[in-house]
Design a protein around this motif. Sequence first.
Motif, PDB file in Angstrom:
ATOM      1  N   GLY A  48       0.812  -1.205   0.000  1.00 10.68           N
ATOM      2  CA  GLY A  48       0.000   0.000   0.000  1.00 10.68           C
ATOM      3  C   GLY A  48       0.847   1.256   0.000  1.00 10.68           C
ATOM      4  O   GLY A  48       0.458   2.293  -0.536  1.00 10.68           O
ATOM      5  N   TRP A  49       2.032   1.166   0.581  1.00  8.59           N
ATOM      6  CA  TRP A  49       2.930   2.321   0.610  1.00  8.59           C
ATOM      7  C   TRP A  49       3.490   2.620  -0.776  1.00  8.59           C
ATOM      8  O   TRP A  49       3.833   3.768  -1.076  1.00  8.59           O
ATOM      9  CB  TRP A  49       4.073   2.105   1.597  1.00  8.59           C
ATOM     10  CG  TRP A  49       3.649   2.307   3.013  1.00  8.59           C
ATOM     11  CD1 TRP A  49       3.396   1.340   3.927  1.00  8.59           C
ATOM     12  CD2 TRP A  49       3.402   3.556   3.658  1.00  8.59           C
ATOM     13  NE1 TRP A  49       3.012   1.909   5.111  1.00  8.59           N
ATOM     14  CE2 TRP A  49       3.011   3.261   4.977  1.00  8.59           C
ATOM     15  CE3 TRP A  49       3.480   4.880   3.258  1.00  8.59           C
ATOM     16  CZ2 TRP A  49       2.699   4.262   5.892  1.00  8.59           C
ATOM     17  CZ3 TRP A  49       3.166   5.872   4.178  1.00  8.59           C
ATOM     18  CH2 TRP A  49       2.777   5.552   5.471  1.00  8.59           C
ATOM     19  N   ASP A  50       3.595   1.604  -1.621  1.00 12.42           N
ATOM     20  CA  ASP A  50       4.125   1.830  -2.970  1.00 12.42           C
ATOM     21  C   ASP A  50       3.275   2.847  -3.717  1.00 12.42           C
ATOM     22  O   ASP A  50       3.798   3.709  -4.431  1.00 12.42           O
ATOM     23  CB  ASP A  50       4.254   0.521  -3.750  1.00 12.42           C
ATOM     24  CG  ASP A  50       3.000  -0.338  -3.736  1.00 12.42           C
ATOM     25  OD1 ASP A  50       2.163  -0.195  -2.822  1.00 12.42           O
ATOM     26  OD2 ASP A  50       2.866  -1.178  -4.640  1.00 12.42           O
ATOM     27  N   LYS A  51       1.978   2.833  -3.493  1.00 11.95           N
ATOM     28  CA  LYS A  51       1.086   3.805  -4.136  1.00 11.95           C
ATOM     29  C   LYS A  51       1.330   5.212  -3.591  1.00 11.95           C
ATOM     30  O   LYS A  51       1.322   6.189  -4.337  1.00 11.95           O
ATOM     31  CB  LYS A  51      -0.365   3.391  -3.947  1.00 11.95           C
ATOM     32  CG  LYS A  51      -0.710   2.118  -4.691  1.00 11.95           C
ATOM     33  CD  LYS A  51      -2.073   1.612  -4.285  1.00 11.95           C
ATOM     34  CE  LYS A  51      -2.429   0.305  -4.923  1.00 11.95           C
ATOM     35  NZ  LYS A  51      -1.509  -0.782  -4.662  1.00 11.95           N
ATOM     36  N   ASP A  54       4.540   6.422  -5.143  1.00 15.56           N
ATOM     37  CA  ASP A  54       4.294   6.789  -6.550  1.00 15.56           C
ATOM     38  C   ASP A  54       3.660   8.172  -6.636  1.00 15.56           C
ATOM     39  O   ASP A  54       4.036   8.995  -7.475  1.00 15.56           O
ATOM     40  CB  ASP A  54       3.393   5.766  -7.241  1.00 15.56           C
ATOM     41  CG  ASP A  54       4.077   4.430  -7.489  1.00 15.56           C
ATOM     42  OD1 ASP A  54       5.322   4.373  -7.409  1.00 15.56           O
ATOM     43  OD2 ASP A  54       3.353   3.442  -7.754  1.00 15.56           O
ATOM     44  N   LEU A  55       2.691   8.430  -5.766  1.00 13.14           N
ATOM     45  CA  LEU A  55       2.032   9.732  -5.739  1.00 13.14           C
ATOM     46  C   LEU A  55       3.018  10.838  -5.367  1.00 13.14           C
ATOM     47  O   LEU A  55       3.040  11.905  -5.999  1.00 13.14           O
ATOM     48  CB  LEU A  55       0.862   9.713  -4.752  1.00 13.14           C
ATOM     49  CG  LEU A  55       0.127  11.034  -4.562  1.00 13.14           C
ATOM     50  CD1 LEU A  55      -0.473  11.510  -5.884  1.00 13.14           C
ATOM     51  CD2 LEU A  55      -0.941  10.893  -3.507  1.00 13.14           C
TER      52      LEU A  55
END
Length: 76
Positions: A48-51, A54-55
């Motif tokens: 979930g942190w990857d998103k 990315d943001l």
Amino acid sequence: MSPARADDQLWMAAAWTRGRPFGKWQVGEVTYEFKKLDRRHVLGPGTGWDKAFDLLRALAAIHGDDGVRLVVGFVG
């Protein structure tokens, strides 16, 4: 187990693990596991942190690296 009791058990377990090898143990009906994690286990793909990262990268491309911050608050 009440939330306060669960917190006590968690703190006791955290204190117990210092200097000990990795492993599992049981406290009542709860199983605790002490294992080595690296940042990819916690912050990597699928967490979930990857998103979020990315943001942040997309915002930094627009506003510059110094124009983007991640602020996190913990309640408890």
